[in-house]
Design a protein around this motif. Structure first.
Motif, mmCIF file in Angstrom:
data_model
loop_
_atom_site.group_PDB
_atom_site.id
_atom_site.type_symbol
_atom_site.label_atom_id
_atom_site.label_comp_id
_atom_site.label_asym_id
_atom_site.label_seq_id
_atom_site.Cartn_x
_atom_site.Cartn_y
_atom_site.Cartn_z
ATOM 1 N N LEU A 156 0.888 -1.409 0.024
ATOM 2 C CA LEU A 156 -0.091 0.053 0.136
ATOM 3 C C LEU A 156 0.749 1.154 -0.025
ATOM 4 O O LEU A 156 0.810 2.200 -0.394
ATOM 5 C CB LEU A 156 -0.975 -0.039 1.243
ATOM 6 C CG LEU A 156 -1.973 -1.060 1.433
ATOM 7 C CD1 LEU A 156 -3.047 -0.993 2.523
ATOM 8 C CD2 LEU A 156 -2.758 -1.268 -0.232
ATOM 9 N N LEU B 215 1.691 2.038 -3.525
ATOM 10 C CA LEU B 215 0.593 2.721 -3.956
ATOM 11 C C LEU B 215 0.448 4.197 -3.699
ATOM 12 O O LEU B 215 0.073 5.060 -4.538
ATOM 13 C CB LEU B 215 -0.907 1.962 -3.897
ATOM 14 C CG LEU B 215 -0.924 0.837 -4.640
ATOM 15 C CD1 LEU B 215 -2.322 -0.094 -4.260
ATOM 16 C CD2 LEU B 215 -0.669 0.603 -5.985
ATOM 17 N N GLU C 48 -5.144 5.174 -5.349
ATOM 18 C CA GLU C 48 -6.213 4.788 -4.294
ATOM 19 C C GLU C 48 -6.346 3.192 -4.538
ATOM 20 O O GLU C 48 -6.709 2.601 -5.462
ATOM 21 C CB GLU C 48 -7.582 5.197 -4.521
ATOM 22 C CG GLU C 48 -8.579 4.941 -3.310
ATOM 23 C CD GLU C 48 -9.815 5.655 -3.887
ATOM 24 O OE1 GLU C 48 -10.108 6.213 -4.816
ATOM 25 O OE2 GLU C 48 -11.036 4.977 -3.069
ATOM 26 N N PRO C 49 -5.763 2.523 -3.110
ATOM 27 C CA PRO C 49 -5.597 0.846 -3.225
ATOM 28 C C PRO C 49 -7.348 0.483 -3.261
ATOM 29 O O PRO C 49 -8.127 0.938 -2.958
ATOM 30 C CB PRO C 49 -5.209 0.673 -1.730
ATOM 31 C CG PRO C 49 -4.895 1.859 -1.294
ATOM 32 C CD PRO C 49 -5.459 3.055 -2.014
ATOM 33 N N HIS D 86 -8.566 0.283 4.681
ATOM 34 C CA HIS D 86 -8.178 0.999 3.434
ATOM 35 C C HIS D 86 -9.191 0.585 2.411
ATOM 36 O O HIS D 86 -9.031 0.638 1.148
ATOM 37 C CB HIS D 86 -6.622 0.854 2.899
ATOM 38 C CG HIS D 86 -5.741 1.417 3.603
ATOM 39 N ND1 HIS D 86 -5.611 2.952 3.559
ATOM 40 C CD2 HIS D 86 -5.019 1.110 4.807
ATOM 41 C CE1 HIS D 86 -4.826 3.159 4.567
ATOM 42 N NE2 HIS D 86 -4.405 2.045 5.212
ATOM 43 N N VAL E 139 -9.556 -2.615 0.863
ATOM 44 C CA VAL E 139 -8.804 -3.395 -0.136
ATOM 45 C C VAL E 139 -9.742 -4.780 -0.059
ATOM 46 O O VAL E 139 -9.834 -5.334 1.116
ATOM 47 C CB VAL E 139 -7.694 -3.430 0.262
ATOM 48 C CG1 VAL E 139 -6.799 -4.469 -0.671
ATOM 49 C CG2 VAL E 139 -6.949 -2.027 0.027
ATOM 50 N N GLY F 186 -4.265 -0.608 -7.484
ATOM 51 C CA GLY F 186 -4.866 0.620 -7.134
ATOM 52 C C GLY F 186 -5.390 1.716 -8.421
ATOM 53 O O GLY F 186 -5.003 1.351 -9.497
ATOM 54 N N VAL G 231 -1.498 6.473 2.589
ATOM 55 C CA VAL G 231 -2.203 6.577 1.533
ATOM 56 C C VAL G 231 -3.025 7.738 1.325
ATOM 57 O O VAL G 231 -2.878 8.237 0.213
ATOM 58 C CB VAL G 231 -3.487 5.164 1.917
ATOM 59 C CG1 VAL G 231 -4.358 5.401 0.405
ATOM 60 C CG2 VAL G 231 -2.760 3.923 1.567
#
Ligand code: ADP
Ligand code: MG
Length: 320
Positions: free
Chosen positions: A71, A74, A80-81, A112, A114, A134, A194
């Motif tokens: 992450l 990214l 954006e994950p 996040h 994900v 992402g 992030v």
């Protein structure tokens, strides 16, 4: 335990649903929907026992870190994950080990949003390879190559904590609680930046995450951008745990050359610094200007008195 039971155990602990996952774990490949106008940013990182984490590391921390380092990549791209996959190599088919690994990974994945959409499971020395995808609006990804002379150099958070954490992991007496726990947490559970990465879109001219050590990573930016840098060692942000427990030469060595901090280092044109502070104001993330981009090729470190600092085997030394 059969392989499919282990996979099921992982899937149940990482069941974060996104409506853009058309097909997740269970088929030969996953299918996701990429929104129009967006590009995919893709990163992969492996953690191997004895290399990237000690044999006695907690499984939940290993799971967390395997996703966190991805992450962080990214974040450095301003992406954006969205999705992740996990290639897991296990020494034995242990339900407890797999559950703990998946819990740590799943905890961060949930923070996040994900979705874990696939992976692979094999036998061998413990290792985790995570791939993440992402989303970034077309043409908006942050790159290493855009720094220009006159830009200001910034870093998020604090530097050197993970290297200090590695030291106190094997030298328990080096530092008392609660500082010891703080440093170990920075080593074992890094925070990928992030939200900062997203806020830097259209603002940062270059960005990288600090994984190998600040100077090594800044050298990548300098090379990709065709510029030099002047870094003020006295400006480098230190946590209280680091500053209160280690002398200046030790601290500096870790801040400049220690790895594993997963902070973002980035450049912003001097005229945009106010906008930067405004954008990051709500993000609750420390931000420090550590120097500037200059013409040339070299990344030079100096202290407040203007003396250049250089690294040798013993640590950081001054010379005129
Ligand atoms: P194949 O043999 O077709 O490659 P596998 O039997 O390896 O499929 O995996 C079955 C399903 O489980 C696939 O959807 C795969 O992505 C998923 N999977 C396998 N291992 C993992 C893992 N460690 N974490 C998450 N998903 C996994
Ligand atoms: Mg298949």
């Amino acid at each position: 335990m059969a392989e499919f039971e282990l996979i099921d155990l992982i899937a149940r602990r990482c069941r974060h649903v996104r409506d853009d996952v058309r097909l997740g774990i269970g088929d030969d490949a996953a299918i996701v929907r990429v929104p129009p106008g967006f590009e995919l940013a893709i990163a992969t990182d492996t953690l191997v026992v004895g290399v990237h984490f000690p044999h006695d590391a907690r499984a939940a921390d290993i799971g967390w870190k395997a996703l966190a380092v991805n992450l962080s990549d990214l974040a450095a791209m301003g992406a954006e994950p969205a999705w992740a996959s996990l290639a897991l190599t296990l020494p034995h088919a242990s339900r407890g080990l797999v559950a703990d690994l998946a819990d740590g990974l799943g905890e961060l994945a949930e923070l996040h949003r994900v979705a874990l959409i696939g992976g692979d499971t094999t036998a061998g020395p413990l290792s985790l390879t995570v791939s993440v995808q992402g989303l970034v609006p077309e043409g908006m990804a942050l790159r290493r190559g855009g720094a220009r002379s006159g830009d200001r150099m910034f870093v998020t958070g604090t530097l050197g904590d993970a290297a200090a954490g590695l030291h106190v992991h094997s030298h328990a007496q080096a530092c008392a609680e609660p500082a010891r726990a703080d440093l170990l947490a920075r080593l074992h559970r890094p925070t990928p930046r992030v939200a900062v990465g997203l806020a830097l879109r259209g603002l940062a001219t270059a960005c990288i995450d600090v994984s190998d050590g600040l100077l090594a990573d800044l050298a990548h930016v300098a090379r990709a951008s065709g510029v030099g840098m002047r870094i003020d060692a006295d400006a480098l942000p230190a946590s209280a745990a680091l500053a209160e427990n280690f002398d200046l030469p030790t601290r500096r060595r870790w801040q400049l050359a220690g790895g594993d901090d997963y902070e973002l280092a980035f450049t912003v044109p001097a005229g945009q610094v106010e906008l930067l502070h405004a954008r990051l104001a709500e993000l609750d993330c420390r931000l420090t200007c550590i120097g500037e981009v200059v013409e040339g090729r070299e990344v030079r470190v100096h202290d407040a008195s203007g003396q250049t600092i250089t690294l040798d085997q013993q640590g950081w030394e001054h010379f005129r």
